[in-house]
Design a protein around this motif. Structure first.
Motif, mmCIF file in Angstrom:
data_model
loop_
_atom_site.group_PDB
_atom_site.id
_atom_site.type_symbol
_atom_site.label_atom_id
_atom_site.label_comp_id
_atom_site.label_asym_id
_atom_site.label_seq_id
_atom_site.Cartn_x
_atom_site.Cartn_y
_atom_site.Cartn_z
ATOM 1 N N SER A 170 44.957 -7.740 46.718
ATOM 2 C CA SER A 170 46.236 -8.350 46.365
ATOM 3 C C SER A 170 47.264 -7.254 46.093
ATOM 4 O O SER A 170 46.916 -6.132 45.716
ATOM 5 N N ASP A 222 50.375 -12.059 48.604
ATOM 6 C CA ASP A 222 49.729 -12.345 47.327
ATOM 7 C C ASP A 222 49.035 -13.699 47.364
ATOM 8 O O ASP A 222 47.886 -13.841 46.928
ATOM 9 N N ARG A 223 49.732 -14.702 47.916
ATOM 10 C CA ARG A 223 49.151 -16.055 47.992
ATOM 11 C C ARG A 223 47.917 -16.055 48.881
ATOM 12 O O ARG A 223 46.921 -16.701 48.581
ATOM 13 N N ALA A 265 44.333 -17.077 47.547
ATOM 14 C CA ALA A 265 43.618 -18.234 48.081
ATOM 15 C C ALA A 265 42.281 -17.845 48.696
ATOM 16 O O ALA A 265 41.494 -18.712 49.073
ATOM 17 N N ILE A 301 53.845 -13.922 50.034
ATOM 18 C CA ILE A 301 52.917 -14.587 50.962
ATOM 19 C C ILE A 301 51.577 -13.843 50.988
ATOM 20 O O ILE A 301 50.506 -14.444 50.920
#
Lengths: 256, 259
Positions: free
Chosen positions: A43, A28-29, A33, A26
């Protein structure tokens, strides 16, 4: 049956690892984004790269070793002083009456407030950092040792008297084992305090170590290095606390 | 009783004997200061100089303002961290499944020393109320989580059975049965975390944040006013002691008899 339960434990451990992996995913996402600026939240991949690179060129590894050594060194000094002083105070009714109230009054004093005083005394030196750690981590062990020795079942002393045990034997064979669980509980708090104060001391005194590493990383906006440093500090806290737990299980085997 | 019978040798009442040591130490320091402390000293201060600085700083409002700044961060952080800690602690305590799944994540985050977050929070939110409060909240979250989790587990099994018989849902079970009976133990966690909150707030102020008691102490130090620095130390001790005494009083009045 035993195999069964250990199988279940392993399965749950893997499940909880998977959950942690989900959280990292999560994270990382979120950074992929662009929800949070990468300068605030790099990240996980970048943090990992920074960690590996720092370990590989030795700078992070050296800082880790120094910080760990300071933490353990200061903590051991503090524990030793705390146990000896605490035993003296805890075993003597007179000392308890005269010193006890002062100790109790000093108990809620935030240890961090001693840092400026010690800086004034010793300057920004290695001794300052070690003294901060030793003095700060002393309190929990000292206070727990006092109450541990105080709480020894009085009948055990009567037994010792009947058996005509010597003072030294009473201390080693009766008082110490009975106070040990509480002493170790104090040392555990002391260990947490040590790591905090080492970082505080390193940041304030600009001594080489992880605290200084993360301060530099922040000042130069190398956030990935900053996160790598925080992760290692967490790891040091985790490993040292786990080791202490293992030692406790060995020493206080009758409680488990 | 045992203490009373052992110490009939001295005529002083018990509470007075506790005062002997501090009084002797202060008198000794005063004497040493009179003998050895020259005007060119920037490290130590005589007790009377500390007392006069303390009174001065208190009466001109500097110290009270700083106390307000420190306590507001400590209490706001404690409120946020405590609320999150109790909520997570209750969930993990009520559901062994969630507890086992969260195990690695909790154990990985818990040991991060709060001081390590100072540079990070400086970067994210700069100096001020927010960074200090966030660090206090992060620090107090974990002990409250762990202790509320174990408080929930200590709730008498019969009560849980009652909830089952009454066919309560999860939320109703938590709010009506479990949390009220775990409250006295949760209060112990809050008492512990209050001390931690004050310590962390002062530490953050000493290391980085230019506000509150810790910063006042650093400034006194760096401007070579040792008496003021010691006055701050004494006052921080008084604040810590008063907070602790207040919580002990609350505990004795409302919670202790249920444990």
């Amino acid at each position: 049956m035993l195999l069964h339960s250990s199988f279940y434990r392993l399965a749950w451990f893997i499940a909880s690892l998977a959950f942690a992996a989900c959280l990292i995913l999560i994270w990382d996402r979120i950074s992929a984004a662009g929800l949070v600026k990468p300068i605030f939240l790099p990240s996980p991949g970048k943090v990992w790269t920074a960690l590996v690179a720092g370990m590989w060129d030795g700078s992070l590894l050296r800082a880790t070793l120094i910080t760990t050594a300071r933490t353990l060194g200061g903590w051991l000094i503090a524990s030793l002083i705390g146990i000896v002083l605490g035993a003296v105070i805890g075993l003597s009714a007179k000392a308890r009456i005269y010193i006890g109230p002062t100790l109790e009054a000093l108990r809620p004093l935030p240890v961090a407030s001693l840092v400026p005083i010690l800086i004034a005394l010793m300057g920004y030196s290695e001794q300052m950092v070690l003294s901060v750690v030793a003095i700060g981590a002393l309190w929990p062990t000292l206070l727990n040792t006092v109450s541990g020795f105080q709480a020894v079942e009085p009948r055990l002393y009567e037994v010792a008297q009947v058996l005509r045990m010597r003072r030294h034997d009473v201390l080693i064979k009766i008082a110490l084992p009975s106070a040990l669980p509480e002493i170790i509980a104090g040392m555990r708090v002391g260990l947490t305090v040590s790591l905090i104060l080492v970082v505080v001391g390193e940041i304030l005194g600009s001594r080489p170590g992880l605290g200084y590493t993360i301060l530099l990383a922040q000042r130069t906006f190398h956030t990935a290095d900053l996160f790598a440093g925080i992760a290692i500090l967490g790891l040091i806290g985790f490993v040292t606390a786990s080791l202490l737990n293992m030692i406790e299980h060995k020493l206080v085997y009758w409680k488990h | 009783m045992a203490v009373l019978t052992q110490t009939q040798d001295s005529g002083l009442p018990l509470w007075l004997r506790g005062l002997v040591l501090p009084v002797v130490v202060i008198a000794l320091l005063e004497g040493l200061a009179l003998l050895f402390l020259g005007p060119e000293n920037y490290t130590f201060a005589a007790p009377h100089a500390i007392a006069s600085d303390l009174i001065h700083l208190l009466s001109d409002g500097t110290m009270l303002m700083a106390t307000y700044e420190t306590l507001s961060c400590a209490m706001a952080g404690l409120a946020i961290g405590g609320l999150l800690g109790v909520v997570f602690g209750v969930v993990l305590g009520l559901s062994p499944t969630v507890d086992k799944i969260a195990h690695v994540s909790v154990e990985a985050l818990r040991p991060v020393p709060p001081a390590a977050l100072i540079p990070l929070m400086l970067l994210v939110s700069g100096f001020g109320f927010q960074m200090e409060t966030t660090i206090v909240a992060f620090t107090t979250l974990w002990p409250i989580l762990v202790l509320s989790r174990s408080a929930i587990r200590h709730v008498e099994h019969g009560l849980i059975e009652v909830a089952r018989v009454l066919e309560f849902g999860f939320l109703q079970r938590a709010l009506v049965i479990v949390i009220p009976s775990a409250l006295p133990r949760i209060f112990v966690a809050v008492r512990l975390a209050t001390g931690i909150a004050l310590t962390v707030a002062v530490a953050v102020e000493i290391v980085a944040n230019p506000r509150g008691l810790g910063y006042g102490m650093m400034v006194a130090n760096q401007t070579l006013h040792p008496a003021s620095a010691f006055a701050y130390l004494v006052w921080i001790g008084v604040v810590g002691w008063a907070l602790n005494a207040g919580l002990n009083w609350l505990d004795g009045k409302y919670f202790a008899r249920f444990r």
